[in-house]
Design a protein around this motif. Sequence first.
Motif, short mmCIF file in Angstrom:
data_model
loop_
_atom_site.label_atom_id
_atom_site.label_comp_id
_atom_site.label_asym_id
_atom_site.label_seq_id
_atom_site.Cartn_x
_atom_site.Cartn_y
_atom_site.Cartn_z
N ALA A 70 20.45 25.23 8.88
CA ALA A 70 20.59 24.59 10.19
C ALA A 70 19.30 23.90 10.61
O ALA A 70 19.32 22.77 11.13
CB ALA A 70 21.00 25.62 11.24
N PHE A 71 18.18 24.54 10.37
CA PHE A 71 16.88 23.95 10.71
C PHE A 71 16.64 22.66 9.94
O PHE A 71 16.22 21.64 10.49
CB PHE A 71 15.75 24.93 10.42
CG PHE A 71 15.60 26.03 11.44
CD1 PHE A 71 16.26 25.98 12.65
CD2 PHE A 71 14.78 27.12 11.18
CE1 PHE A 71 16.12 26.99 13.59
CE2 PHE A 71 14.62 28.13 12.12
CZ PHE A 71 15.30 28.06 13.31
N THR A 72 16.89 22.69 8.64
CA THR A 72 16.52 21.57 7.78
C THR A 72 17.53 20.42 7.82
O THR A 72 17.16 19.28 7.52
CB THR A 72 16.35 22.04 6.32
OG1 THR A 72 17.54 22.75 5.90
CG2 THR A 72 15.15 22.97 6.19
N THR A 73 18.77 20.69 8.16
CA THR A 73 19.77 19.62 8.18
C THR A 73 19.94 18.98 9.55
O THR A 73 20.41 17.84 9.64
CB THR A 73 21.15 20.15 7.74
OG1 THR A 73 21.56 21.22 8.60
CG2 THR A 73 21.10 20.63 6.30
N ILE A 74 19.54 19.67 10.63
CA ILE A 74 19.73 19.13 11.97
C ILE A 74 18.42 19.04 12.75
O ILE A 74 17.92 17.95 13.04
CB ILE A 74 20.75 19.97 12.78
CG1 ILE A 74 22.10 20.03 12.07
CG2 ILE A 74 20.90 19.40 14.19
CD1 ILE A 74 22.82 18.69 12.00
N SER A 75 17.85 20.16 13.07
CA SER A 75 16.74 20.22 14.04
C SER A 75 15.49 19.50 13.56
O SER A 75 14.81 18.83 14.34
CB SER A 75 16.40 21.68 14.35
OG SER A 75 17.53 22.38 14.79
#
Length: 512
Positions: free
Chosen positions: A411-416
């Motif tokens: 989630a961190f690497t694909t969005i935020s």
Amino acid sequence: MKSHRTGRSVINFASGLLLQITSLSIGLVSTPLLLHWLGDDRYGSFRAASDWGNYLNLLELGIGGSLMALLAKAVGIGDRQQIRLTLATGIKAYLNIMAVMILVAVGLGCFITNLVPVKGTLADELQRGYWLVLLPIFLLPLTPFRLFADASQRSYFANLFMMLQSLLITCVALILARVGFGITGQYLAMVLGTMSFQLVMCWDGLRRFPDVFAALTDRKSQLPIKKQLWQLNWPTLAINLSGQLSLFTDNIIISYSLSPATVVPFFVTQRLAMLAQSQIQGIGNATWAALADLHAKGEREKFNSRLIELTKLVAVIGLALMIAIAAYNPYFISLWVGQDRFGGEAVTLLAASNGFLLGLLSLWAWCFSGTGMQAIVVLPATLGSVINFIVSIMSTQFLGIAGPLLGTFIAFTTISLWQLPLLMRKVFGTSLKQLFFAVAKPLAVGIPYGLVVWCIARSHTPLGWLGLAAEMAVSAILYLVMAWLLVLNQTERSQWNNRLRMLFSTIHLRFG
């Protein structure tokens, strides 16, 4: 004014560092004892049930974040009457929330032993302990006083009493665990510590604004503040919900998908990384009010300059801590609670990676929260939490206890990690190039250095606690030296030297 902001930020960060050192020291002593006296099932059940209880905080409806932004604005312009009215408006809002939260807490309590799958004596202990959680809710209207301390850059005061709170909770928890109070005793210790802290922060606030409760009846003056409060709260609520799903469901997923006892290796394996992560986030927590102050005064160029500097600082300190933890965590767990409770290398590496990324993302998110623009980050936060939740559940079925951490990383690497910088460029005019190199340069030095440290750590076993502490400290310090020489340029080194001299001069004048 610049030295004042810098001094406050450094003091806040230093107090946060002292708080984490205190927490680590207490945890080193208390956790093995609690595991021995409670057992893995009781300890894991308590951790999972506590995370379920944390969902009650969502009923705050995002008021905390919006209220803190309004308080920071009032503090920034130095308007005491506005601060007083904002505090009063917050107290009234929390009074309404308190009633709803009590009702929902009672409903959750009726199903807590189903949500955390325990039976027999453990179910009875968990049920009795959970009902104690209702007591601190009655002090919820005092929350604005804590937010005021943060908004006025006095987090050091809260950190001091959080240290005392931690000592109180730990001492009571150990005593009650030793005499056989089980899960109920752990809840009682937590309730006593929480209520004590809330009362102390209330005392601090009333010391500065003794007439704040008199302002509760001034409804006409509160109307504009109330309107702003409820305009900002819904974006904050969405962000809080996303954060809750992303960061506080891991123990619940592990407990429900695997078993409450499995929560123990999952929790203790990432404990050191979580403490370091809290300290990395502490940089943003200590400096967001100063950034908000610059934004409120329209000093955009200085705002972005400080943001880039802080990003590089977070990256450097984050890597120094996480490299040491990723390399030496198996030995730490073995000495601390036993090798049989080590959750594996995957958990360690993912926890360290997530801790580093969360430090950066937290700092960037404060730029929006601290300036009252929470609505802008609602969409990426929501998308990230949904991806995190789905991947965490699916990967736990196939990978075991590393699953929730993999969900967070994806989630961190694909969005935020790419959405927040784009939004900062759009809203604040932040240079993506400068922001990229503020992170890339520390990583360019840190990744190869980390691999070397990891190989060295795996080539031998450190000699006890002293040997482990010495090797971890040396690995972190060596990276800081390398970053000073290779990541910072001459101008940046000169600036930090001047700031340190200014800080030490201020400390000498005040306390020398």
